[in-house]
Design a protein around this motif. Structure first.
Motif, PDB file in Angstrom:
ATOM      1  N   LEU A 172      -2.814   6.595   2.217  1.00 46.06           N
ATOM      2  CA  LEU A 172      -2.901   6.386   3.661  1.00 46.06           C
ATOM      3  C   LEU A 172      -3.921   5.307   3.990  1.00 46.06           C
ATOM      4  O   LEU A 172      -3.672   4.413   4.814  1.00 46.06           O
ATOM      5  CB  LEU A 172      -3.268   7.692   4.371  1.00 46.06           C
ATOM      6  N   ARG A 173      -5.075   5.396   3.351  1.00 40.23           N
ATOM      7  CA  ARG A 173      -6.128   4.394   3.585  1.00 40.23           C
ATOM      8  C   ARG A 173      -5.666   3.011   3.141  1.00 40.23           C
ATOM      9  O   ARG A 173      -5.933   2.009   3.812  1.00 40.23           O
ATOM     10  CB  ARG A 173      -7.411   4.805   2.838  1.00 40.23           C
ATOM     11  N   PHE A 174      -4.944   2.954   2.016  1.00 35.18           N
ATOM     12  CA  PHE A 174      -4.406   1.687   1.535  1.00 35.18           C
ATOM     13  C   PHE A 174      -3.471   1.076   2.570  1.00 35.18           C
ATOM     14  O   PHE A 174      -3.513  -0.120   2.853  1.00 35.18           O
ATOM     15  CB  PHE A 174      -3.674   1.889   0.209  1.00 35.18           C
ATOM     16  N   GLY A 175      -2.602   1.905   3.155  1.00 33.96           N
ATOM     17  CA  GLY A 175      -1.687   1.413   4.197  1.00 33.96           C
ATOM     18  C   GLY A 175      -2.440   0.862   5.394  1.00 33.96           C
ATOM     19  O   GLY A 175      -2.074  -0.182   5.943  1.00 33.96           O
ATOM     20  N   GLN A 176      -3.510   1.558   5.789  1.00 36.04           N
ATOM     21  CA  GLN A 176      -4.316   1.090   6.923  1.00 36.04           C
ATOM     22  C   GLN A 176      -4.970  -0.252   6.601  1.00 36.04           C
ATOM     23  O   GLN A 176      -4.961  -1.179   7.426  1.00 36.04           O
ATOM     24  CB  GLN A 176      -5.387   2.117   7.269  1.00 36.04           C
ATOM     25  N   LEU A 177      -5.534  -0.348   5.410  1.00 37.61           N
ATOM     26  CA  LEU A 177      -6.210  -1.585   5.018  1.00 37.61           C
ATOM     27  C   LEU A 177      -5.220  -2.737   4.873  1.00 37.61           C
ATOM     28  O   LEU A 177      -5.527  -3.884   5.210  1.00 37.61           O
ATOM     29  CB  LEU A 177      -6.990  -1.381   3.724  1.00 37.61           C
ATOM     30  N   LYS A 178      -4.026  -2.437   4.379  1.00 37.57           N
ATOM     31  CA  LYS A 178      -3.000  -3.472   4.241  1.00 37.57           C
ATOM     32  C   LYS A 178      -2.610  -4.017   5.607  1.00 37.57           C
ATOM     33  O   LYS A 178      -2.486  -5.234   5.795  1.00 37.57           O
ATOM     34  CB  LYS A 178      -1.791  -2.888   3.512  1.00 37.57           C
ATOM     35  N   LYS A 179      -2.419  -3.122   6.575  1.00 37.82           N
ATOM     36  CA  LYS A 179      -2.069  -3.537   7.943  1.00 37.82           C
ATOM     37  C   LYS A 179      -3.196  -4.363   8.555  1.00 37.82           C
ATOM     38  O   LYS A 179      -2.960  -5.407   9.177  1.00 37.82           O
ATOM     39  CB  LYS A 179      -1.803  -2.284   8.797  1.00 37.82           C
ATOM     40  N   GLU A 180      -4.436  -3.919   8.361  1.00 37.56           N
ATOM     41  CA  GLU A 180      -5.586  -4.659   8.885  1.00 37.56           C
ATOM     42  C   GLU A 180      -5.663  -6.050   8.258  1.00 37.56           C
ATOM     43  O   GLU A 180      -5.924  -7.042   8.945  1.00 37.56           O
ATOM     44  CB  GLU A 180      -6.866  -3.877   8.591  1.00 37.56           C
TER      45      GLU A 180
END
Length: 98
Positions: A20-28
């Motif tokens: 989940l955190r990876f997805g957030q960081l990827k979007k950012e």
């Protein structure tokens, strides 16, 4: 639940949290890359405008130098001759530099 199952559940939970955190960081990261691209385009546009303004200023300055006022034809010819000599000197310097 025995201890192995508990450890496995904790591991699974942490992996999901990391995904989940990876997805957030990827979007950012994508958002920031988009902003960088826009900023680079804006900077290039401003540089182009600055160059154009510089050329406009040089043209205006040259026109002002050549402007014939109050019948000062001889003075205008002298200034124009000086400009031509300056350009020729610059060309000679550039030719020697090669």
């Amino acid at each position: 639940m025995n201890s192995n199952e508990k450890v496995l559940k904790d591991f699974e939970t942490r992996v999901r949290q990391m995904l989940l955190r990876f997805g957030q960081l990827k979007k950012e990261n994508e958002d920031l890359c988009t902003k960088i691209g826009q900023n680079e385009r804006d900077i290039q546009e401003l540089r182009d405008k600055l160059e154009q303004k510089g050329r406009d200023y040089d043209s205006l300055k040259m026109a002002k130098m050549i402007e014939i006022t109050n019948g000062d034809l001889e003075g205008a010819k002298t200034r124009l001759s000086k400009l031509i000599r300056d350009v020729n000197k610059c060309i000679a310097i550039l030719s020697d530099a090669k």
